[in-house]
Design an enzyme around this catalytic site. Structure first.
Site, PDB file in Angstrom:
ATOM      1  N   PHE A  43      25.183 -84.920  73.506  1.00 54.42           N
ATOM      2  CA  PHE A  43      25.786 -83.593  73.381  1.00 54.42           C
ATOM      3  C   PHE A  43      25.758 -82.806  74.684  1.00 54.42           C
ATOM      4  CE2 PHE A  43      21.518 -83.535  71.459  1.00 54.42           C
ATOM      5  CZ  PHE A  43      20.851 -82.695  72.342  1.00 54.42           C
ATOM      6  N   GLY A  46      29.018 -82.176  76.975  1.00 51.92           N
ATOM      7  CA  GLY A  46      29.991 -81.121  76.705  1.00 51.92           C
ATOM      8  C   GLY A  46      29.389 -79.776  76.344  1.00 51.92           C
ATOM      9  N   HIS A  47      28.052 -79.669  76.332  1.00 50.31           N
ATOM     10  CA  HIS A  47      27.405 -78.416  75.862  1.00 50.31           C
ATOM     11  C   HIS A  47      26.251 -78.035  76.779  1.00 50.31           C
ATOM     12  CE1 HIS A  47      25.332 -75.707  72.919  1.00 50.31           C
ATOM     13  NE2 HIS A  47      26.556 -75.503  72.518  1.00 50.31           N
ATOM     14  N   PHE A  48      26.348 -77.575  77.841  1.00 50.07           N
ATOM     15  CA  PHE A  48      27.508 -77.279  78.669  1.00 50.07           C
ATOM     16  C   PHE A  48      27.351 -78.053  79.965  1.00 50.07           C
ATOM     17  CE2 PHE A  48      26.581 -73.557  76.036  1.00 50.07           C
ATOM     18  CZ  PHE A  48      27.789 -73.407  75.374  1.00 50.07           C
ATOM     19  N   VAL A  53      22.531 -77.202  77.366  1.00 45.69           N
ATOM     20  CA  VAL A  53      21.736 -76.501  76.355  1.00 45.69           C
ATOM     21  C   VAL A  53      21.869 -77.267  75.036  1.00 45.69           C
ATOM     22  CG1 VAL A  53      21.478 -74.352  75.059  1.00 45.69           C
ATOM     23  CG2 VAL A  53      22.106 -74.260  77.459  1.00 45.69           C
TER      24      VAL A  53
END
Length: 145
Positions: A43, A46-48, A53
């Site tokens: 994750f 893409g986050h971020f 985070v």
């Protein structure tokens, strides 16, 4: 409880298994578990990308998985192929600080009550002794056909 025992109790697998170790368990009362948060988590891409985070929903999912381990232990049972442990509600969720790569998320869950396959938990996760998230979780164990 090490990862091999956790894998026997939870149906989740990579990338959705979010409990690495159980540190303490007080039968039918509380559990303390650990999630090592690494930069390799899928994750984070893409986050971020500029400031990774851990998504809040995944912190809640980690707490729910710890709650499931507590519930199965309280009932002296293991999940079967015809049993599913569902999220039924999240109340009062509050996110207090971001969780980043390299953090150790300490998951603490207290069983408040259980009746007819419905479980209510008070849950919190901390990093370095600082509260990251807290919520009351309701979960349900159901047979599937």
């Amino acid at each position: 409880m090490d990862i091999y025992q956790i894998l026997k109790q939870l149906p989740h697998r990579y990338p959705f298994l979010l409990v690495d170790r159980v540190l303490e368990i007080d039968k039918g009362k509380t559990i303390k578990a650990l999630k090592n948060v690494t930069i390799n988590e899928p994750f984070f891409e893409g986050h971020f990308p500029h400031r990774p985070v851990m998504p809040g929903v995944l912190m809640l999912e980690a707490l729910a998985q710890a709650a499931a381990l507590l519930a199965f232990d309280a009932l002296d049972t293991s999940p079967t192929d015809d049993m599913v442990y569902y999220f039924a509600g999240i109340d009062g969720a509050r996110f207090k600080q971001p969780v980043e790569p390299g953090d150790q998320l300490i998951l603490s869950v207290e069983l408040l009550r259980m009746k007819a396959g419905i479980f209510k938990f008070k849950a919190r996760a901390e990093v370095d002794g600082n509260l990251a998230v807290e919520a009351e979780l309701t979960c349900a164990m159901r047979k599937v056909s």
